[in-house]
Structure formats: C-alpha cells, structure tokens
Design an enzyme around this catalytic site. Structure first.
Site, mmCIF file in Angstrom:
data_model
loop_
_atom_site.group_PDB
_atom_site.id
_atom_site.type_symbol
_atom_site.label_atom_id
_atom_site.label_comp_id
_atom_site.label_asym_id
_atom_site.label_seq_id
_atom_site.Cartn_x
_atom_site.Cartn_y
_atom_site.Cartn_z
ATOM 1 N N ARG A 14 0.857 -1.180 0.000
ATOM 2 C CA ARG A 14 0.000 0.000 0.000
ATOM 3 C C ARG A 14 0.894 1.232 0.000
ATOM 4 O O ARG A 14 1.950 1.253 0.646
ATOM 5 C CB ARG A 14 -0.923 0.019 1.227
ATOM 6 C CG ARG A 14 -1.750 -1.237 1.416
ATOM 7 C CD ARG A 14 -2.705 -1.508 0.278
ATOM 8 N NE ARG A 14 -3.841 -0.612 0.274
ATOM 9 C CZ ARG A 14 -4.740 -0.563 -0.700
ATOM 10 N NH1 ARG A 14 -4.604 -1.349 -1.759
ATOM 11 N NH2 ARG A 14 -5.760 0.270 -0.630
ATOM 12 N N HIS B 64 0.494 0.820 -10.128
ATOM 13 C CA HIS B 64 -0.451 0.014 -9.347
ATOM 14 C C HIS B 64 -0.994 -1.155 -10.180
ATOM 15 O O HIS B 64 -2.213 -1.318 -10.342
ATOM 16 C CB HIS B 64 -1.599 0.875 -8.819
ATOM 17 C CG HIS B 64 -2.264 0.272 -7.612
ATOM 18 N ND1 HIS B 64 -2.851 1.024 -6.631
ATOM 19 C CD2 HIS B 64 -2.443 -1.025 -7.229
ATOM 20 C CE1 HIS B 64 -3.375 0.232 -5.703
ATOM 21 N NE2 HIS B 64 -3.137 -1.022 -6.042
#
Length: 309
Positions: free
Chosen positions: A224, A272
């Site tokens: 994250r 991502h």
C-alpha cells in the site's frame, strides 16, 4: 434485493454481465445511481466515497473488490458491525507473486545499475551471488506474502518473513512481533512489503527502518502506498545506504506528474499493476458470500475491524 457496486475503474457493462451470471436474481446498481437506498442489501466496492455505505439501513454485507480494505476504515461512518469480506484468491496471489519475483530478480541482478550504464553507454560487469546466498525478506505473511515466499523459495533464495503474530512456513525463516523486527531487517538484502495498511503500518518504511537494513539493500513495495515515507526513501538512496527501489503503490494515485519519485534514477515505478482480482472470480466469491450471509454464516475471508484486515 439490490447490490450497490463501485470501482475506481469504470467498466460497468462488463461488471453487469459478470455479476448477472452468478447473481441472476440480484439487481445491480452502479454508484452514484442508487435509486431507493432501502433496496440495497449488499455492497461490492472499492474506494466508495465516505458516508455512502452508512446510508443503506438494510445493508447485510459489504465486500471489497480487492485484498486491501484500509480505504473502508478511512471512512469515519463505515458500518463496522456488518459482515465484511475481502478478496483472497489464488489467481490474485499468483499475479502478486509474479510481480515480486520479477523485481526481486531485477534487484538481485543489479538491473537498475545496468539500465543507468546503458543510458550512459558504459560497459561494466557486475555479477550477483547465487540466489541461495541472497537474503530476501518479506514484510507481511498473509496470503500474498506466503505466495511470494513460495515462488522465491523455488528459485532457492534465502527467504525470511516478518508478521505481527507467529507463522510457520516450511523453508522460510519466520520472525514476528516488534521484538524480532530489527533482527529480521538486519539480515534482509531485498525487502518486499506486503503488509496490510493499518495505523501501525502506515509510514513503516521510514528513515529508522531503512537505516536498520544492510548497506546496499533494495526495497520493493507492491503493498500500500502509505507504507512508504517517500522523502525518507529517496534520502536513503541518495546517501548510498539503499541501492534502489521499486514502487507500485503511492500515497496519491495517479502519482502527480511533478512528483520527484518519477525522475529518481534508482527508483522504478509501476502504476499500481502488481496484481488485480479477476472479475469472474470476484463475482463468484461475492455470490458465495451472499449465500452464506443469507444462511446465517460468516462470509469467506471475513475482515476483523479491530485488526484492520
């Protein structure tokens, strides 16, 4: 009975078709087209705007579109009392393991240095140790961390892992708890972060943690974005203590065009893409969990709000 759906990636027609196959009796509504909120009994979403889920007084269950759930708990009005599940899927785990393996190999074989040499037309050999002599450490030994460890073990890397609570994984040296974190870091030449994002893990890859890694260590973060303090990472690389880094997730996404991470010569950025849950598998899991909740059972992959994962 209706299900509310929300995703950062707008592919409503695709999801309507996929969900329609496994939930033929369920009306699927795509936020912000809510209709009568009293009809909504289930939610399948990612990064739903804050305060929306608390509007549905007949909501029975909430399902994340991915493995991460920190964005739900960032909502001060999130209904923590409801059954809440995330995605745990072998295909999602396999994709993450591929990403980790790819970039561990890049760092293991000094690819960042060779890329810079190519840019400057420099021919300079550098040979890595055998994989069995390269110490890789994985922060987080959930499904994703264990999957990555298995792939790395297959290539005979010396793999260790750290988790909050004790774990036993064949062929992996396991550390746990705050008391064993420093020992784990001291032996880690390539650090992979696959922790869940909680209050305790936010900013964990900071100047203090980086200083505890051996000189020349590399960092990979497909976990994250808020795990990393970017300024601390760049400072550690510029000082020579950290050799290079690969980042797939960021505090702000998309990463702003003027962010200095883009242009750092020893940081590789991916947008991502480390792993994604296949819609067909998410839909099937959602259907199974709705069935379980309707039968008075806990959903699969239930999230503990107190732990944050």
């Amino acid at each position: 009975m209706a299900l509310i759906f929300h995703s950062k990636i707008k592919r409503d027609d695709w999801w309507r078709e996929v969900l329609g196959k496994v939930l033929p009796g369920m009306e699927v509504r795509f936020y912000p087209e809510i209709g009568n909120p009293d009809d909504i009994e289930y939610a399948l979403c990612f990064a739903m705007p804050h305060g929306v889920l608390s509007q549905f007084k007949n909501l029975k269950g909430i399902f994340s579109l991915g493995a991460g759930v920190d964005h739900f708990f960032a909502d001060p009005d999130f209904p923590k009392h409801l059954p809440f599940a995330r995605v745990v899927d072998d295909e999602l785990t396999a994709r993450m393991s591929e990403y980790v393996l790819q970039h561990v190999l890049n760092h293991h074989r000094y690819q960042a240095d060779f890329d810079l040499q190519q840019k400057d037309h420099v021919w300079k050999e550098r040979f890595p140790p055998a994989a069995r002599n390269r110490k890789v450490g994985i922060l987080g030994l959930g499904a994703l961390g264990q999957g990555a460890a298995e792939r790395l073990k297959y290539l005979e890397f010396d793999v260790a892992g750290w988790s909050r609570s004790p774990k036993e994984i064949e062929g992996v040296t396991c550390y746990h708890g705050a008391d064993q974190l420093d020992e784990f870091l001291a032996r880690t030449e390539i650090l992979v972060c696959l922790l869940p994002l909680t209050e305790e893990t936010t900013g964990i890859i900071n100047k203090d943690l980086l200083a505890k890694l051996p000189e020349g260590a590399a960092v990979i973060n497909p976990g994250r974005g808020p795990h990393v303090v970017p300024e601390d990472l760049m400072t550690a690389i510029d000082s020579g203590h950290i050799s290079s880094a690969t980042l797939d997730v960021f505090i702000q996404e998309p990463l702003p065009e003027n962010d200095p991470l883009w242009d750092h010569p020893k940081i590789r950025i991916t947008p991502h893409v480390a792993s994604v849950a296949a819609p067909e598998r998410v839909a099937a899991l959602t259907a199974e969990n709705i069935k379980r909740i309707e039968n008075g059972e806990d959903p699969l992959n239930k999230v503990d709000p107190e732990r944050g994962y």
